[in-house]
Motif scaffolding. Structure first.
Motif, PDB file in Angstrom:
ATOM      1  N   ALA A  20      16.689   1.237 -14.397  1.00 56.74           N
ATOM      2  CA  ALA A  20      16.267   0.093 -13.587  1.00 56.74           C
ATOM      3  C   ALA A  20      15.144   0.483 -12.625  1.00 56.74           C
ATOM      4  O   ALA A  20      14.168  -0.263 -12.447  1.00 56.74           O
ATOM      5  CB  ALA A  20      17.457  -0.471 -12.821  1.00 56.74           C
ATOM      6  N   GLU A  21      15.265   1.643 -12.016  1.00 57.65           N
ATOM      7  CA  GLU A  21      14.237   2.097 -11.076  1.00 57.65           C
ATOM      8  C   GLU A  21      12.934   2.413 -11.796  1.00 57.65           C
ATOM      9  O   GLU A  21      11.852   2.182 -11.264  1.00 57.65           O
ATOM     10  CB  GLU A  21      14.724   3.319 -10.296  1.00 57.65           C
ATOM     11  CG  GLU A  21      15.825   3.014  -9.303  1.00 57.65           C
ATOM     12  CD  GLU A  21      15.391   2.100  -8.174  1.00 57.65           C
ATOM     13  OE1 GLU A  21      14.221   2.186  -7.733  1.00 57.65           O
ATOM     14  OE2 GLU A  21      16.215   1.283  -7.738  1.00 57.65           O
ATOM     15  N   ALA A  22      13.024   2.937 -13.021  1.00 59.21           N
ATOM     16  CA  ALA A  22      11.814   3.232 -13.794  1.00 59.21           C
ATOM     17  C   ALA A  22      11.069   1.945 -14.132  1.00 59.21           C
ATOM     18  O   ALA A  22       9.834   1.894 -14.066  1.00 59.21           O
ATOM     19  CB  ALA A  22      12.169   3.993 -15.063  1.00 59.21           C
ATOM     20  N   VAL A  23      11.807   0.905 -14.488  1.00 61.33           N
ATOM     21  CA  VAL A  23      11.185  -0.396 -14.770  1.00 61.33           C
ATOM     22  C   VAL A  23      10.539  -0.944 -13.504  1.00 61.33           C
ATOM     23  O   VAL A  23       9.408  -1.447 -13.537  1.00 61.33           O
ATOM     24  CB  VAL A  23      12.231  -1.383 -15.341  1.00 61.33           C
ATOM     25  CG1 VAL A  23      11.680  -2.788 -15.394  1.00 61.33           C
ATOM     26  CG2 VAL A  23      12.687  -0.923 -16.717  1.00 61.33           C
ATOM     27  N   ARG A  27       6.524  -1.711 -12.874  1.00 65.71           N
ATOM     28  CA  ARG A  27       6.072  -3.023 -12.413  1.00 65.71           C
ATOM     29  C   ARG A  27       5.265  -2.900 -11.131  1.00 65.71           C
ATOM     30  O   ARG A  27       4.222  -3.542 -10.970  1.00 65.71           O
ATOM     31  CB  ARG A  27       7.285  -3.928 -12.201  1.00 65.71           C
ATOM     32  CG  ARG A  27       6.910  -5.372 -11.932  1.00 65.71           C
ATOM     33  CD  ARG A  27       8.120  -6.289 -11.822  1.00 65.71           C
ATOM     34  NE  ARG A  27       8.959  -6.207 -13.010  1.00 65.71           N
ATOM     35  CZ  ARG A  27      10.254  -5.867 -12.996  1.00 65.71           C
ATOM     36  NH1 ARG A  27      10.849  -5.559 -11.857  1.00 65.71           N
ATOM     37  NH2 ARG A  27      10.955  -5.834 -14.103  1.00 65.71           N
ATOM     38  N   MET A  28       5.728  -2.039 -10.204  1.00 65.82           N
ATOM     39  CA  MET A  28       4.999  -1.847  -8.948  1.00 65.82           C
ATOM     40  C   MET A  28       3.607  -1.270  -9.200  1.00 65.82           C
ATOM     41  O   MET A  28       2.641  -1.700  -8.576  1.00 65.82           O
ATOM     42  CB  MET A  28       5.770  -0.894  -8.027  1.00 65.82           C
ATOM     43  CG  MET A  28       6.682  -1.574  -7.067  1.00 65.82           C
ATOM     44  SD  MET A  28       7.241  -0.452  -5.787  1.00 65.82           S
ATOM     45  CE  MET A  28       8.513   0.437  -6.644  1.00 65.82           C
ATOM     46  N   GLU A  29       3.533  -0.283 -10.083  1.00 61.55           N
ATOM     47  CA  GLU A  29       2.238   0.339 -10.365  1.00 61.55           C
ATOM     48  C   GLU A  29       1.270  -0.650 -10.999  1.00 61.55           C
ATOM     49  O   GLU A  29       0.081  -0.657 -10.669  1.00 61.55           O
ATOM     50  CB  GLU A  29       2.426   1.553 -11.271  1.00 61.55           C
ATOM     51  CG  GLU A  29       3.079   2.718 -10.559  1.00 61.55           C
ATOM     52  CD  GLU A  29       3.416   3.872 -11.474  1.00 61.55           C
ATOM     53  OE1 GLU A  29       3.506   3.673 -12.698  1.00 61.55           O
ATOM     54  OE2 GLU A  29       3.591   4.985 -10.946  1.00 61.55           O
ATOM     55  N   ILE A  30       1.753  -1.491 -11.893  1.00 64.60           N
ATOM     56  CA  ILE A  30       0.898  -2.504 -12.518  1.00 64.60           C
ATOM     57  C   ILE A  30       0.437  -3.519 -11.476  1.00 64.60           C
ATOM     58  O   ILE A  30      -0.750  -3.865 -11.410  1.00 64.60           O
ATOM     59  CB  ILE A  30       1.626  -3.188 -13.685  1.00 64.60           C
ATOM     60  CG1 ILE A  30       1.805  -2.194 -14.835  1.00 64.60           C
ATOM     61  CG2 ILE A  30       0.878  -4.433 -14.147  1.00 64.60           C
ATOM     62  CD1 ILE A  30       2.695  -2.684 -15.953  1.00 64.60           C
ATOM     63  N   ILE A  34      -3.522  -4.388  -9.950  1.00 66.13           N
ATOM     64  CA  ILE A  34      -4.134  -5.714  -9.965  1.00 66.13           C
ATOM     65  C   ILE A  34      -4.512  -6.146  -8.550  1.00 66.13           C
ATOM     66  O   ILE A  34      -5.638  -6.556  -8.295  1.00 66.13           O
ATOM     67  CB  ILE A  34      -3.189  -6.741 -10.615  1.00 66.13           C
ATOM     68  CG1 ILE A  34      -3.005  -6.384 -12.084  1.00 66.13           C
ATOM     69  CG2 ILE A  34      -3.716  -8.151 -10.441  1.00 66.13           C
ATOM     70  CD1 ILE A  34      -1.926  -7.183 -12.783  1.00 66.13           C
ATOM     71  N   SER A  35      -3.551  -6.073  -7.653  1.00 62.91           N
ATOM     72  CA  SER A  35      -3.819  -6.392  -6.254  1.00 62.91           C
ATOM     73  C   SER A  35      -3.000  -5.436  -5.392  1.00 62.91           C
ATOM     74  O   SER A  35      -1.849  -5.142  -5.724  1.00 62.91           O
ATOM     75  CB  SER A  35      -3.439  -7.842  -5.940  1.00 62.91           C
ATOM     76  OG  SER A  35      -2.053  -8.029  -6.079  1.00 62.91           O
ATOM     77  N   PRO A  36      -3.564  -4.935  -4.317  1.00 64.57           N
ATOM     78  CA  PRO A  36      -2.888  -3.922  -3.506  1.00 64.57           C
ATOM     79  C   PRO A  36      -1.527  -4.404  -2.983  1.00 64.57           C
ATOM     80  O   PRO A  36      -1.370  -5.555  -2.588  1.00 64.57           O
ATOM     81  CB  PRO A  36      -3.839  -3.673  -2.351  1.00 64.57           C
ATOM     82  CG  PRO A  36      -5.146  -4.180  -2.799  1.00 64.57           C
ATOM     83  CD  PRO A  36      -4.873  -5.266  -3.790  1.00 64.57           C
ATOM     84  N   LEU A  37      -0.566  -3.493  -3.003  1.00 66.36           N
ATOM     85  CA  LEU A  37       0.749  -3.797  -2.455  1.00 66.36           C
ATOM     86  C   LEU A  37       0.691  -3.770  -0.930  1.00 66.36           C
ATOM     87  O   LEU A  37      -0.183  -3.128  -0.340  1.00 66.36           O
ATOM     88  CB  LEU A  37       1.767  -2.755  -2.926  1.00 66.36           C
ATOM     89  CG  LEU A  37       2.114  -2.724  -4.404  1.00 66.36           C
ATOM     90  CD1 LEU A  37       3.057  -1.559  -4.676  1.00 66.36           C
ATOM     91  CD2 LEU A  37       2.760  -4.020  -4.835  1.00 66.36           C
ATOM     92  N   ILE A  43       5.730   3.112  -3.746  1.00 68.29           N
ATOM     93  CA  ILE A  43       5.609   3.717  -5.079  1.00 68.29           C
ATOM     94  C   ILE A  43       6.056   5.178  -5.008  1.00 68.29           C
ATOM     95  O   ILE A  43       6.824   5.648  -5.845  1.00 68.29           O
ATOM     96  CB  ILE A  43       4.160   3.610  -5.601  1.00 68.29           C
ATOM     97  CG1 ILE A  43       3.806   2.149  -5.868  1.00 68.29           C
ATOM     98  CG2 ILE A  43       3.969   4.450  -6.854  1.00 68.29           C
ATOM     99  CD1 ILE A  43       2.352   1.916  -6.215  1.00 68.29           C
ATOM    100  N   LYS A  44       5.594   5.884  -4.011  1.00 69.65           N
ATOM    101  CA  LYS A  44       5.956   7.294  -3.838  1.00 69.65           C
ATOM    102  C   LYS A  44       7.451   7.454  -3.584  1.00 69.65           C
ATOM    103  O   LYS A  44       8.096   8.334  -4.165  1.00 69.65           O
ATOM    104  CB  LYS A  44       5.157   7.871  -2.667  1.00 69.65           C
ATOM    105  CG  LYS A  44       5.379   9.320  -2.394  1.00 69.65           C
ATOM    106  CD  LYS A  44       4.337   9.807  -1.419  1.00 69.65           C
ATOM    107  CE  LYS A  44       4.960  10.417  -0.206  1.00 69.65           C
ATOM    108  NZ  LYS A  44       3.996  10.952   0.740  1.00 69.65           N
TER     109      LYS A  44
END
Length: 65
Positions: A20-23, A27-30, A34-37, A43-44
């Motif tokens: 679940a965390e890998a998914v 998703r966070m990296e994608i 696209i647009s900055p978090l 992410i780290k």
């Protein structure tokens, strides 16, 4: 999640949590590309949490043998 909380999980729960965390990380990296978090440090932190969980899983495998 602290290491004590990770150790309390069963092996099955730990594997499910890693997946679940890998998914979520993917998703966070994608989304970040696209647009900055709002908080890119998340992410780290997620990557490190996955590493802790995988380390605990590996330790359990080694202790079984």
């Amino acid at each position: 999640m602290k290491i004590a909380e990770i150790r309390e999980l069963s092996t099955k729960e730990l594997v499910e949590r890693i997946e679940a965390e890998a998914v979520a990380l993917n998703r966070m990296e994608i989304n970040h590309s696209i647009s900055p978090l709002d908080n890119p440090a998340q992410i780290k932190l997620t990557r490190r949490m996955i590493a802790r969980m995988k380390g605990e899983l590996r330790q359990r495998e080694l202790n079984k043998q």
